[in-house]
Design a protein around this motif. Structure first.
Motif, PDB file in Angstrom:
ATOM      1  N   VAL A 161      -1.785  -4.112   2.295  1.00 55.68           N
ATOM      2  CA  VAL A 161      -1.003  -3.701   1.116  1.00 55.68           C
ATOM      3  C   VAL A 161       0.357  -3.174   1.561  1.00 55.68           C
ATOM      4  O   VAL A 161       1.389  -3.526   0.988  1.00 55.68           O
ATOM      5  N   PRO A 196      -5.199   1.580  -3.747  1.00 58.83           N
ATOM      6  CA  PRO A 196      -4.293   0.424  -3.786  1.00 58.83           C
ATOM      7  C   PRO A 196      -3.050   0.633  -4.651  1.00 58.83           C
ATOM      8  O   PRO A 196      -1.924   0.413  -4.196  1.00 58.83           O
ATOM      9  N   ARG A 233       0.909   1.324  -3.391  1.00 62.70           N
ATOM     10  CA  ARG A 233       2.008   0.445  -3.790  1.00 62.70           C
ATOM     11  C   ARG A 233       3.136   1.234  -4.452  1.00 62.70           C
ATOM     12  O   ARG A 233       4.309   0.948  -4.244  1.00 62.70           O
TER      13      ARG A 233
END
Lengths: 212, 105
Positions: A19, B13, B17
């Motif tokens: 990621v 996640p 980000r």
């Protein structure tokens, strides 16, 4: 005892690293003003626009300057390059606020003022009786100088060795052009200026591929 | 800290980000909520939830600019992200070493 959330359960460190890498790339692309596109657009405008001027005036005796039609073509090419520049900068910076955005806006204002002032100065010289040969050299030389100084200053504010190199090259061309007749000045602007922009575009593309 | 020693506020996640995106801005720069949402492809509700979690930890801060909501990574958030990256690198390096030892025995 902490309760894990479904989204965290399978988020192992390796996934996190993916990621990080992937999102990092996406962000770089999203916030990239794509200078290579901008340089390429200006390169085409200078090369083709001033190339057309040179082509038209190269055998003029006495020198009269380019026709209105050629000036319009040059202006349209420059306007198209400006559209590309504004588009790339807008896409990258829309929604951004703070010091970087303020510096960017100031830089844009400096460009606008510089280019317009340069053109008006040439108009002033023409109205004061400067002969066409002087006007023809002055318009190329002054725009090269303005672009060169602004790119060099842009490098100081935003960084970028390519921008600095291009700026210094354009400044050098401006000085050389000032000592030339308008036909040679147009050729210098087309090949040296347009070529310089295109070379800067190529260098920028190569640099961005290396940093990926 | 999570079991891996990774900051659980960042180690998710969507929040990772968000932090990566905001960390790409210059210090003191902000991004509108709308731009952040569009870039990340999250729903407004989802983004608000994650920003709240990050805000409670002091990693992000909301504000207003030109009448719109903006978000920025605080100095605390930048430091936490730097620590997170170091921890993640160390963890992955350790896992690779362990895998190498296990495969050779």
């Amino acid at each position: 005892m902490t309760v894990s959330r479904p989204e965290d359960e399978f988020f192992d460190p390796a996934s996190a690293a993916r990621v990080l890498g992937g999102e990092g790339e996406r962000v770089r692309a999203a916030f990239d003003v794509r200078v290579a596109d901008q340089f390429a657009a200006w390169g085409v405008a200078w090369l083709v626009g001033l190339g057309l001027v040179w082509f038209q005036v190269r055998d003029q005796i006495p020198y009269r300057g380019p026709s209105t039609a050629v000036i319009v073509v040059l202006a349209v090419l420059m306007a198209a390059a400006l559209v590309v520049t504004v588009d790339r900068v807008h896409r990258a910076t829309v929604g951004m606020h703070g010091g970087t955005a303020r510096r960017g806006r100031s830089y844009g204002v400096a460009w606008g003022c510089g280019v317009v002032a340069g053109l008006l100065m040439v108009v002033g010289a023409a109205r004061s009786g400067a002969p066409p040969t002087v006007v023809g050299t002055l318009v190329v030389s002054s725009q090269l100088l303005i672009a060169g100084v602004l790119y060099a200053c842009g490098a100081a504010v935003f960084g970028g060795r390519t921008k600095l190199g291009l700026g210094c090259w354009l400044i050098l061309l401006a000085v050389v052009a000032a000592f030339c007749d308008p036909v040679v000045a147009a050729a210098l602007g087309a090949l040296g200026g347009g070529g310089g922009f295109l070379a800067a575009a190529a260098v920028s593309v190569r640099s961005s591929r290396r940093t990926r | 800290m999570s079991g891996d020693g990774l900051d659980p506020v960042i180690h998710a996640p969507a929040r990772l980000r968000i932090v990566v995106t905001l960390a790409a801005l210059g210090e003191g720069d902000t991004l509108t909520f709308a731009r952040l949402q569009k870039h990340l492809g999250l729903t407004a509700g989802n983004l608000i939830t994650h920003l709240r979690k990050l805000g409670e930890a002091g990693y992000t801060e909301s504000g207003k600019a030109a009448g719109t909501t903006t978000v920025r990574l605080t100095d605390t958030g930048r430091a936490a992200f730097a620590r997170y990256r170091l921890s993640l690198t160390a963890l992955l390096a350790g896992q690779q070493d362990l895998a190498g030892v296990e495969s050779s025995t």
